[in-house]
Design a protein around this motif. Structure first.
Motif, mmCIF file in Angstrom:
data_model
loop_
_atom_site.group_PDB
_atom_site.id
_atom_site.type_symbol
_atom_site.label_atom_id
_atom_site.label_comp_id
_atom_site.label_asym_id
_atom_site.label_seq_id
_atom_site.Cartn_x
_atom_site.Cartn_y
_atom_site.Cartn_z
ATOM 1 N N SER A 45 0.846 -1.191 0.000
ATOM 2 C CA SER A 45 0.000 0.000 0.000
ATOM 3 C C SER A 45 0.880 1.239 0.000
ATOM 4 C CB SER A 45 -0.958 -0.003 1.191
ATOM 5 O OG SER A 45 -0.239 0.045 2.396
ATOM 6 N N PHE A 46 0.294 2.340 -0.438
ATOM 7 C CA PHE A 46 1.046 3.586 -0.572
ATOM 8 C C PHE A 46 0.067 4.748 -0.629
ATOM 9 C CE2 PHE A 46 -0.047 2.006 -4.694
ATOM 10 C CZ PHE A 46 -0.429 3.126 -5.415
ATOM 11 N N SER A 47 0.606 5.941 -0.466
ATOM 12 C CA SER A 47 -0.162 7.171 -0.665
ATOM 13 C C SER A 47 0.340 7.834 -1.933
ATOM 14 C CB SER A 47 0.028 8.129 0.516
ATOM 15 O OG SER A 47 -0.512 7.578 1.680
ATOM 16 N N ARG A 48 -0.569 8.430 -2.674
ATOM 17 C CA ARG A 48 -0.189 9.125 -3.901
ATOM 18 C C ARG A 48 0.628 10.355 -3.544
ATOM 19 N NH1 ARG A 48 -5.981 10.127 -5.251
ATOM 20 N NH2 ARG A 48 -5.154 11.612 -6.742
ATOM 21 N N ASN A 49 1.548 10.744 -4.437
ATOM 22 C CA ASN A 49 2.335 11.944 -4.160
ATOM 23 C C ASN A 49 1.528 13.200 -4.495
ATOM 24 O OD1 ASN A 49 2.732 12.712 -6.925
ATOM 25 N ND2 ASN A 49 4.474 11.334 -7.078
ATOM 26 N N ILE A 50 1.943 14.322 -3.966
ATOM 27 C CA ILE A 50 1.188 15.570 -4.138
ATOM 28 C C ILE A 50 1.284 16.130 -5.546
ATOM 29 C CG2 ILE A 50 1.383 16.179 -1.702
ATOM 30 C CD1 ILE A 50 3.568 18.201 -2.525
ATOM 31 N N PHE A 51 2.226 15.611 -6.340
ATOM 32 C CA PHE A 51 2.408 16.115 -7.693
ATOM 33 C C PHE A 51 1.545 15.381 -8.708
ATOM 34 C CE2 PHE A 51 6.438 16.580 -5.371
ATOM 35 C CZ PHE A 51 6.446 17.965 -5.280
ATOM 36 N N GLY A 52 0.860 14.327 -8.276
ATOM 37 C CA GLY A 52 0.004 13.571 -9.177
ATOM 38 C C GLY A 52 0.773 12.755 -10.196
ATOM 39 N N THR A 53 1.970 12.281 -9.823
ATOM 40 C CA THR A 53 2.804 11.529 -10.758
ATOM 41 C C THR A 53 3.139 10.129 -10.252
ATOM 42 O OG1 THR A 53 4.802 12.499 -9.796
ATOM 43 C CG2 THR A 53 3.849 13.626 -11.707
ATOM 44 N N THR A 54 2.398 9.622 -9.291
ATOM 45 C CA THR A 54 2.703 8.316 -8.718
ATOM 46 C C THR A 54 2.624 7.231 -9.794
ATOM 47 O OG1 THR A 54 1.783 9.037 -6.614
ATOM 48 C CG2 THR A 54 2.081 6.666 -6.916
ATOM 49 N N LEU A 55 3.666 6.407 -9.840
ATOM 50 C CA LEU A 55 3.732 5.323 -10.809
ATOM 51 C C LEU A 55 4.481 4.149 -10.183
ATOM 52 C CD1 LEU A 55 3.521 4.094 -13.703
ATOM 53 C CD2 LEU A 55 5.659 5.287 -14.219
ATOM 54 N N TYR A 56 3.844 2.992 -10.167
ATOM 55 C CA TYR A 56 4.490 1.740 -9.770
ATOM 56 C C TYR A 56 4.412 0.793 -10.950
ATOM 57 C CZ TYR A 56 4.817 2.786 -4.794
ATOM 58 O OH TYR A 56 5.162 3.333 -3.586
ATOM 59 N N TRP A 57 5.512 0.116 -11.261
ATOM 60 C CA TRP A 57 5.518 -0.850 -12.348
ATOM 61 C C TRP A 57 6.070 -2.163 -11.833
ATOM 62 C CZ3 TRP A 57 8.723 3.348 -12.043
ATOM 63 C CH2 TRP A 57 10.087 3.099 -11.929
ATOM 64 N N CYS A 58 5.704 -3.233 -12.522
ATOM 65 C CA CYS A 58 6.125 -4.569 -12.117
ATOM 66 C C CYS A 58 6.632 -5.352 -13.320
ATOM 67 C CB CYS A 58 4.961 -5.344 -11.505
ATOM 68 S SG CYS A 58 4.284 -4.624 -9.999
ATOM 69 N N SER B 46 5.571 -7.229 -18.342
ATOM 70 C CA SER B 46 5.742 -5.999 -17.558
ATOM 71 C C SER B 46 4.461 -5.196 -17.633
ATOM 72 C CB SER B 46 6.901 -5.165 -18.106
ATOM 73 O OG SER B 46 8.107 -5.869 -18.000
ATOM 74 N N PHE B 47 4.164 -4.482 -16.553
ATOM 75 C CA PHE B 47 2.950 -3.659 -16.552
ATOM 76 C C PHE B 47 3.058 -2.573 -15.498
ATOM 77 C CE2 PHE B 47 2.295 -6.946 -13.428
ATOM 78 C CZ PHE B 47 1.529 -6.379 -12.433
ATOM 79 N N ASN B 48 2.261 -1.534 -15.681
ATOM 80 C CA ASN B 48 2.140 -0.473 -14.688
ATOM 81 C C ASN B 48 1.061 -0.896 -13.694
ATOM 82 O OD1 ASN B 48 4.065 1.077 -15.953
ATOM 83 N ND2 ASN B 48 2.599 2.350 -17.025
ATOM 84 N N ALA B 49 1.480 -1.179 -12.483
ATOM 85 C CA ALA B 49 0.549 -1.623 -11.456
ATOM 86 C C ALA B 49 -0.331 -0.474 -10.965
ATOM 87 C CB ALA B 49 1.307 -2.239 -10.284
ATOM 88 N N TYR B 50 0.224 0.735 -10.953
ATOM 89 C CA TYR B 50 -0.543 1.941 -10.630
ATOM 90 C C TYR B 50 0.075 3.104 -11.391
ATOM 91 C CZ TYR B 50 -2.853 5.802 -8.432
ATOM 92 O OH TYR B 50 -3.592 6.932 -8.241
ATOM 93 N N ASP B 51 -0.747 3.813 -12.115
ATOM 94 C CA ASP B 51 -0.281 4.947 -12.918
ATOM 95 C C ASP B 51 -1.260 6.103 -12.734
ATOM 96 O OD1 ASP B 51 0.543 6.783 -14.815
ATOM 97 O OD2 ASP B 51 0.748 5.299 -16.410
ATOM 98 N N GLU B 52 -0.823 7.111 -12.002
ATOM 99 C CA GLU B 52 -1.687 8.261 -11.719
ATOM 100 C C GLU B 52 -2.171 8.927 -13.001
ATOM 101 O OE1 GLU B 52 -3.841 10.824 -9.339
ATOM 102 O OE2 GLU B 52 -2.670 9.121 -8.685
ATOM 103 N N SER B 53 -1.346 8.952 -14.040
ATOM 104 C CA SER B 53 -1.767 9.611 -15.292
ATOM 105 C C SER B 53 -2.952 8.878 -15.921
ATOM 106 C CB SER B 53 -0.602 9.704 -16.279
ATOM 107 O OG SER B 53 -0.231 8.431 -16.753
ATOM 108 N N GLN B 54 -3.028 7.558 -15.770
ATOM 109 C CA GLN B 54 -4.176 6.812 -16.290
ATOM 110 C C GLN B 54 -5.416 7.060 -15.441
ATOM 111 O OE1 GLN B 54 -4.231 5.168 -19.228
ATOM 112 N NE2 GLN B 54 -2.208 6.081 -19.383
#
Length: 132
Positions: A64-77, A89-97
């Motif tokens: 688990s995590f909190s999104r960053n204040i810049f709206g750019t949080t990205l986790y990939w696997c 490979s995939f983006n597990a969480y992408d704030e831009s999406q």
């Protein structure tokens, strides 16, 4: 004096989480492969390397995590089979999406199946395995 007041307001705004940023999100990666096959999952972001996890069929890797204040949080696997013959490979969480209309869920579950990657609850594979 005005500069100091503006600086205090700016810092207070940054420090005070908005309602959309204050909750934690959870990501789950689930090994749904048949016949007890194992996978290695390695997930990271620009700031956090979560390391590699070996999952047998039925295991779930979660964080688990909190999104960053810049709206750019990205986790990939990156995922590979036990013998390394296939990977994906995939983006597990992408704030831009998320900003583009993806579901605003607090928990995202990815399923690794025999024919590729699935977002839990959707019947269509998002990414196929790639042979090495």
């Amino acid at each position: 004096m005005l500069t100091k007041i503006l600086a205090v307001i700016l810092l207070a705004t940054i420090a005070m989480p908005s309602s959309s940023m204050s909750y934690r999100l959870q990501v789950n990666v689930s090994n749904q492969l048949s016949r007890g096959r194992k996978i290695t999952v390695r997930c990271e972001s620009k700031d956090d390397d979560l390391g590699s996890r070996r999952l047998i069929a039925g295991d779930v890797y979660s964080w688990s995590f909190s999104r960053n204040i810049f709206g750019t949080t990205l986790y990939w696997c990156d995922v590979s089979t036990a013998r390394g013959k296939k990977h994906l490979s995939f983006n597990a969480y992408d704030e831009s999406q998320r900003k583009k209309g993806m579901p605003k869920l607090h928990e995202l579950t990815w399923e690794i199946k025999d024919d590729g990657l699935y977002f839990a609850g959707f019947p269509v594979s998002i990414a196929p395995w790639v042979s090495q």
